[in-house]
Design a protein around this motif. Structure first.
Motif, mmCIF file in Angstrom:
data_model
loop_
_atom_site.group_PDB
_atom_site.id
_atom_site.type_symbol
_atom_site.label_atom_id
_atom_site.label_comp_id
_atom_site.label_asym_id
_atom_site.label_seq_id
_atom_site.Cartn_x
_atom_site.Cartn_y
_atom_site.Cartn_z
ATOM 1 N N GLU A 183 0.824 -1.204 0.000
ATOM 2 C CA GLU A 183 0.000 0.000 0.000
ATOM 3 C C GLU A 183 0.861 1.257 0.000
ATOM 4 O O GLU A 183 0.511 2.256 -0.626
ATOM 5 C CB GLU A 183 -0.909 0.028 1.232
ATOM 6 N N VAL A 184 1.971 1.190 0.698
ATOM 7 C CA VAL A 184 2.867 2.346 0.809
ATOM 8 C C VAL A 184 3.441 2.717 -0.555
ATOM 9 O O VAL A 184 3.680 3.890 -0.836
ATOM 10 C CB VAL A 184 3.983 2.071 1.841
ATOM 11 N N LYS A 185 3.626 1.733 -1.424
ATOM 12 C CA LYS A 185 4.157 1.989 -2.760
ATOM 13 C C LYS A 185 3.256 2.915 -3.576
ATOM 14 O O LYS A 185 3.700 3.536 -4.526
ATOM 15 C CB LYS A 185 4.361 0.678 -3.518
ATOM 16 N N GLN A 186 1.989 3.018 -3.188
ATOM 17 C CA GLN A 186 1.050 3.895 -3.892
ATOM 18 C C GLN A 186 1.209 5.359 -3.468
ATOM 19 O O GLN A 186 0.619 6.232 -4.083
ATOM 20 C CB GLN A 186 -0.384 3.432 -3.627
ATOM 21 N N GLY A 187 1.991 5.601 -2.450
ATOM 22 C CA GLY A 187 2.234 6.953 -1.981
ATOM 23 C C GLY A 187 2.164 7.034 -0.466
ATOM 24 O O GLY A 187 1.403 6.297 0.166
ATOM 25 N N TYR A 188 3.000 7.902 0.110
ATOM 26 C CA TYR A 188 3.031 8.066 1.556
ATOM 27 C C TYR A 188 3.369 9.512 1.898
ATOM 28 O O TYR A 188 3.836 10.272 1.056
ATOM 29 C CB TYR A 188 4.035 7.105 2.210
ATOM 30 N N ILE A 189 3.107 9.875 3.128
ATOM 31 C CA ILE A 189 3.384 11.227 3.592
ATOM 32 C C ILE A 189 4.888 11.339 3.829
ATOM 33 O O ILE A 189 5.475 10.488 4.513
ATOM 34 C CB ILE A 189 2.596 11.537 4.879
ATOM 35 N N PRO A 190 5.543 12.369 3.263
ATOM 36 C CA PRO A 190 6.992 12.510 3.445
ATOM 37 C C PRO A 190 7.387 12.522 4.921
ATOM 38 O O PRO A 190 6.735 13.163 5.747
ATOM 39 C CB PRO A 190 7.289 13.863 2.788
ATOM 40 N N GLY A 191 8.435 11.774 5.233
ATOM 41 C CA GLY A 191 8.930 11.694 6.600
ATOM 42 C C GLY A 191 8.354 10.533 7.398
ATOM 43 O O GLY A 191 8.792 10.275 8.520
ATOM 44 N N ALA A 192 7.380 9.844 6.835
ATOM 45 C CA ALA A 192 6.749 8.731 7.554
ATOM 46 C C ALA A 192 7.640 7.494 7.523
ATOM 47 O O ALA A 192 8.362 7.248 6.554
ATOM 48 C CB ALA A 192 5.399 8.402 6.941
ATOM 49 N N VAL A 193 7.568 6.730 8.600
ATOM 50 C CA VAL A 193 8.242 5.440 8.700
ATOM 51 C C VAL A 193 7.163 4.375 8.602
ATOM 52 O O VAL A 193 6.131 4.473 9.265
ATOM 53 C CB VAL A 193 8.990 5.317 10.045
ATOM 54 N N ASN A 194 7.391 3.375 7.770
ATOM 55 C CA ASN A 194 6.403 2.312 7.603
ATOM 56 C C ASN A 194 6.657 1.201 8.611
ATOM 57 O O ASN A 194 7.677 0.531 8.574
ATOM 58 C CB ASN A 194 6.444 1.761 6.175
ATOM 59 N N ILE A 195 5.713 1.055 9.536
ATOM 60 C CA ILE A 195 5.697 -0.081 10.458
ATOM 61 C C ILE A 195 4.285 -0.652 10.368
ATOM 62 O O ILE A 195 3.356 -0.138 10.984
ATOM 63 C CB ILE A 195 6.030 0.331 11.913
ATOM 64 N N PRO A 196 4.095 -1.686 9.551
ATOM 65 C CA PRO A 196 2.748 -2.233 9.345
ATOM 66 C C PRO A 196 2.097 -2.686 10.650
ATOM 67 O O PRO A 196 2.781 -3.183 11.552
ATOM 68 C CB PRO A 196 2.986 -3.427 8.424
ATOM 69 N N LEU A 197 0.804 -2.514 10.722
ATOM 70 C CA LEU A 197 0.057 -2.953 11.898
ATOM 71 C C LEU A 197 0.330 -4.420 12.197
ATOM 72 O O LEU A 197 0.459 -4.809 13.357
ATOM 73 C CB LEU A 197 -1.448 -2.721 11.682
ATOM 74 N N SER A 198 0.462 -5.223 11.153
ATOM 75 C CA SER A 198 0.677 -6.661 11.332
ATOM 76 C C SER A 198 1.979 -6.991 12.061
ATOM 77 O O SER A 198 2.110 -8.063 12.634
ATOM 78 C CB SER A 198 0.649 -7.371 9.979
ATOM 79 N N SER A 199 2.941 -6.072 12.065
ATOM 80 C CA SER A 199 4.209 -6.331 12.763
ATOM 81 C C SER A 199 4.504 -5.298 13.848
ATOM 82 O O SER A 199 5.594 -5.291 14.409
ATOM 83 C CB SER A 199 5.360 -6.384 11.760
#
Length: 129
Positions: free
Chosen positions: A58-74
């Motif tokens: 989902e993140v590959k579709q776009g994200y807010i600059p400066g955000a760190v991706n830590i999926p809810l599942s992990s």
């Protein structure tokens, strides 16, 4: 009481609990509009940890600059990666998973929690691809 009635009461109780646990607010969680989050990111950037709890695809579709991706599942396994000396700002696609993430973080002792109401679908600011 017959067993069918008891089963129906228990099933109804489970359904009510399920919906309540998914949609109820999280104690201490601030709901932020897109504009409020943009203001917070612009003014207090060094005091904020912005966490995108969506899955990597989902993140590959776009994200807010400066955000760190830590999926809810992990999130439960990666909670040590989240700084405790900052305000935590969460977002997902629609706002539901960020509320669940807030519940997890509250259980781990985080208190300064906010989330983007409506998720990235409500975001009106810049996105990085």
């Amino acid at each position: 009481m017959d067993s069918k009635l008891i089963f129906n009461i228990v099933a109804l109780g489970f359904i009510v609990w399920f919906f309540y646990s998914r949609f109820a607010g999280v104690k201490g969680l601030r709901d932020l509009s897109s504009e409020q989050l943009q203001e917070a990111l612009a003014s207090d950037n060094h005091k904020i940890a912005l966490i995108d709890v969506r899955e990597p695809g989902e993140v590959k579709q776009g994200y807010i600059p400066g955000a760190v991706n830590i999926p809810l599942s992990s999130l439960g396994k990666r909670v040590a990666e989240i700084p405790r000396d900052r305000q935590i700002y969460l977002y997902c696609r629609s706002g539901m998973r960020s509320k669940q993430a807030a519940r997890i973080l509250r259980k781990h002792g985080f208190s300064e929690l906010s989330h983007l109401k409506g998720g990235i679908m409500s975001w009106k600011g810049k996105q990085t691809q």
